[in-house]
Motif scaffolding. Structure first.
Motif, PDB file in Angstrom:
ATOM      1  N   GLN A   7       0.830  -1.206   0.000  1.00  0.00           N
ATOM      2  CA  GLN A   7       0.000   0.000   0.000  1.00  0.00           C
ATOM      3  C   GLN A   7       0.867   1.261   0.000  1.00  0.00           C
ATOM      4  OE1 GLN A   7      -3.171   0.023   2.827  1.00  0.00           O
ATOM      5  NE2 GLN A   7      -3.638   2.168   2.507  1.00  0.00           N
ATOM      6  N   ASN A   8       1.934   1.283   0.797  1.00  0.00           N
ATOM      7  CA  ASN A   8       2.850   2.434   0.801  1.00  0.00           C
ATOM      8  C   ASN A   8       3.508   2.622  -0.560  1.00  0.00           C
ATOM      9  OD1 ASN A   8       2.372   3.117   3.447  1.00  0.00           O
ATOM     10  ND2 ASN A   8       4.219   2.138   4.237  1.00  0.00           N
ATOM     11  N   ILE A   9       3.887   1.524  -1.173  1.00  0.00           N
ATOM     12  CA  ILE A   9       4.531   1.611  -2.489  1.00  0.00           C
ATOM     13  C   ILE A   9       3.551   2.179  -3.515  1.00  0.00           C
ATOM     14  CG2 ILE A   9       5.552   0.286  -4.385  1.00  0.00           C
ATOM     15  CD1 ILE A   9       6.582  -1.696  -2.217  1.00  0.00           C
ATOM     16  N   LEU A  10       2.335   1.659  -3.520  1.00  0.00           N
ATOM     17  CA  LEU A  10       1.337   2.097  -4.497  1.00  0.00           C
ATOM     18  C   LEU A  10       0.989   3.571  -4.352  1.00  0.00           C
ATOM     19  CD1 LEU A  10      -0.967  -1.051  -4.516  1.00  0.00           C
ATOM     20  CD2 LEU A  10       0.544  -0.264  -6.356  1.00  0.00           C
ATOM     21  N   GLU A  70      11.426   4.946 -13.367  1.00  0.00           N
ATOM     22  CA  GLU A  70      12.304   5.455 -12.315  1.00  0.00           C
ATOM     23  C   GLU A  70      11.509   5.711 -11.030  1.00  0.00           C
ATOM     24  OE1 GLU A  70      14.776   9.618 -11.778  1.00  0.00           O
ATOM     25  OE2 GLU A  70      14.468   8.823 -13.789  1.00  0.00           O
ATOM     26  N   THR A  71      10.385   6.393 -11.143  1.00  0.00           N
ATOM     27  CA  THR A  71       9.569   6.714  -9.980  1.00  0.00           C
ATOM     28  C   THR A  71       9.028   5.452  -9.314  1.00  0.00           C
ATOM     29  OG1 THR A  71       8.955   8.790 -11.038  1.00  0.00           O
ATOM     30  CG2 THR A  71       7.587   8.083  -9.197  1.00  0.00           C
ATOM     31  N   THR A  72       8.617   4.482 -10.124  1.00  0.00           N
ATOM     32  CA  THR A  72       8.089   3.227  -9.593  1.00  0.00           C
ATOM     33  C   THR A  72       9.168   2.441  -8.859  1.00  0.00           C
ATOM     34  OG1 THR A  72       6.447   3.139 -11.366  1.00  0.00           O
ATOM     35  CG2 THR A  72       6.931   1.072 -10.231  1.00  0.00           C
ATOM     36  N   ILE A  77      12.132   0.847  -3.682  1.00  0.00           N
ATOM     37  CA  ILE A  77      13.367   0.927  -2.896  1.00  0.00           C
ATOM     38  C   ILE A  77      13.148   1.742  -1.625  1.00  0.00           C
ATOM     39  CG2 ILE A  77      15.713   1.885  -2.868  1.00  0.00           C
ATOM     40  CD1 ILE A  77      15.919   1.036  -5.832  1.00  0.00           C
ATOM     41  N   ASN A  78      12.424   2.833  -1.723  1.00  0.00           N
ATOM     42  CA  ASN A  78      12.149   3.639  -0.519  1.00  0.00           C
ATOM     43  C   ASN A  78      11.391   2.833   0.522  1.00  0.00           C
ATOM     44  OD1 ASN A  78      13.478   6.068  -1.111  1.00  0.00           O
ATOM     45  ND2 ASN A  78      11.784   6.760  -2.384  1.00  0.00           N
ATOM     46  N   GLU A  79      10.477   1.987   0.077  1.00  0.00           N
ATOM     47  CA  GLU A  79       9.751   1.136   1.031  1.00  0.00           C
ATOM     48  C   GLU A  79      10.684   0.089   1.629  1.00  0.00           C
ATOM     49  OE1 GLU A  79       6.889  -0.613   3.452  1.00  0.00           O
ATOM     50  OE2 GLU A  79       7.056   1.393   2.591  1.00  0.00           O
ATOM     51  N   PHE A  80      11.609  -0.423   0.845  1.00  0.00           N
ATOM     52  CA  PHE A  80      12.614  -1.350   1.375  1.00  0.00           C
ATOM     53  C   PHE A  80      13.313  -0.724   2.575  1.00  0.00           C
ATOM     54  CE2 PHE A  80      17.112  -2.596   1.513  1.00  0.00           C
ATOM     55  CZ  PHE A  80      17.049  -3.988   1.547  1.00  0.00           C
ATOM     56  N   PHE A  81      13.741   0.531   2.423  1.00  0.00           N
ATOM     57  CA  PHE A  81      14.459   1.192   3.511  1.00  0.00           C
ATOM     58  C   PHE A  81      13.539   1.694   4.618  1.00  0.00           C
ATOM     59  CE2 PHE A  81      17.794   1.630   0.210  1.00  0.00           C
ATOM     60  CZ  PHE A  81      18.801   0.982   0.900  1.00  0.00           C
ATOM     61  N   ARG A  82      12.313   2.040   4.296  1.00  0.00           N
ATOM     62  CA  ARG A  82      11.375   2.487   5.326  1.00  0.00           C
ATOM     63  C   ARG A  82      11.063   1.345   6.290  1.00  0.00           C
ATOM     64  NH1 ARG A  82       6.711   2.357   7.368  1.00  0.00           N
ATOM     65  NH2 ARG A  82       5.910   0.762   5.979  1.00  0.00           N
ATOM     66  N   LEU A 107      22.596   5.359 -10.386  1.00  0.00           N
ATOM     67  CA  LEU A 107      23.108   6.338  -9.433  1.00  0.00           C
ATOM     68  C   LEU A 107      22.482   7.716  -9.658  1.00  0.00           C
ATOM     69  CD1 LEU A 107      26.847   5.238  -9.321  1.00  0.00           C
ATOM     70  CD2 LEU A 107      25.035   4.742  -7.649  1.00  0.00           C
ATOM     71  N   ARG A 108      22.206   8.062 -10.909  1.00  0.00           N
ATOM     72  CA  ARG A 108      21.559   9.341 -11.213  1.00  0.00           C
ATOM     73  C   ARG A 108      20.149   9.399 -10.634  1.00  0.00           C
ATOM     74  NH1 ARG A 108      22.984  10.253 -16.589  1.00  0.00           N
ATOM     75  NH2 ARG A 108      21.419   8.730 -17.161  1.00  0.00           N
ATOM     76  N   TRP A 109      19.450   8.262 -10.624  1.00  0.00           N
ATOM     77  CA  TRP A 109      18.111   8.234 -10.027  1.00  0.00           C
ATOM     78  C   TRP A 109      18.166   8.685  -8.578  1.00  0.00           C
ATOM     79  CZ3 TRP A 109      15.675   2.881 -11.624  1.00  0.00           C
ATOM     80  CH2 TRP A 109      15.402   2.886 -12.997  1.00  0.00           C
TER      81      TRP A 109
END
Length: 165
Positions: A7-10, A70-72, A77-82, A107-109
């Motif tokens: 849900q957070n990812i979506l 990129e955004t997806t 990845i952000n949820e992985f770390f959250r 890396l640019r992302w």
């Protein structure tokens, strides 16, 4: 085991994502399917589990530039770390000679989208059987083992890049 909230990812992804036994799967507006997965590695850095990040384009077709990919991927990845305090390992695919470009793009992302104080990224490359292998780890700066993780990675990277005498 990795904890995720789909849900957070979506909430942060422009593409609809499903979670299957092979990982996260999404389809672009151009009909191209991607799979994102995290495979636990045997290597432990700084006392933390390490997961290899894998981004796989299912169809063997040329994909046009699509910023939604990129955004997806970054939402995942952000949820992985959250949800976790693990280390993310990225190794560029060398199957088609485009590993250098993949390394720069990935890396640019992070340079474009991650706050400058959110992650520590360590990179290395080594020649293996006449191919250059690009490797990076990404660690959330809130990880209490950050220094030990980067020290372990740097020591491993240095050992890999040493030329045999």
């Amino acid at each position: 085991m990795i904890d995720f909230s789909l849900q957070n990812i979506l909430q942060n992804s422009p593409y609809d994502i499903t979670l299957s036994e092979v990982g996260f799967v999404f389809q672009t507006d151009n009909g191209i399917h991607y799979r994102v997965s995290f495979d636990e590695e045997e290597i432990v850095l700084g006392g933390c589990k390490t997961y290899q990040f894998i981004l796989y384009k299912v169809e063997n077709v040329r994909a046009p530039h699509d910023p939604k990919i990129e955004t997806t991927v970054l939402a995942i990845i952000n949820e992985f770390f959250r949800s976790n305090q693990h280390v993310l390992l990225y190794i560029c695919d060398t199957s088609d000679g485009k590993e250098s470009g993949r390394n720069r793009l990935f890396l640019r992302w992070f340079e474009r989208h991650a706050p400058s104080n959110q992650f520590t990224i360590c990179t290395a490359n080594a020649k293996v059987e006449d191919e250059t292998v690009y490797i990076a780890i990404i660690v959330d700066n809130r990880n209490p083992n950050l220094q030990a993780i980067t020290d372990d990675f740097n020591a491993t990277a240095e050992a890999l890049t040493q030329k045999p005498e």
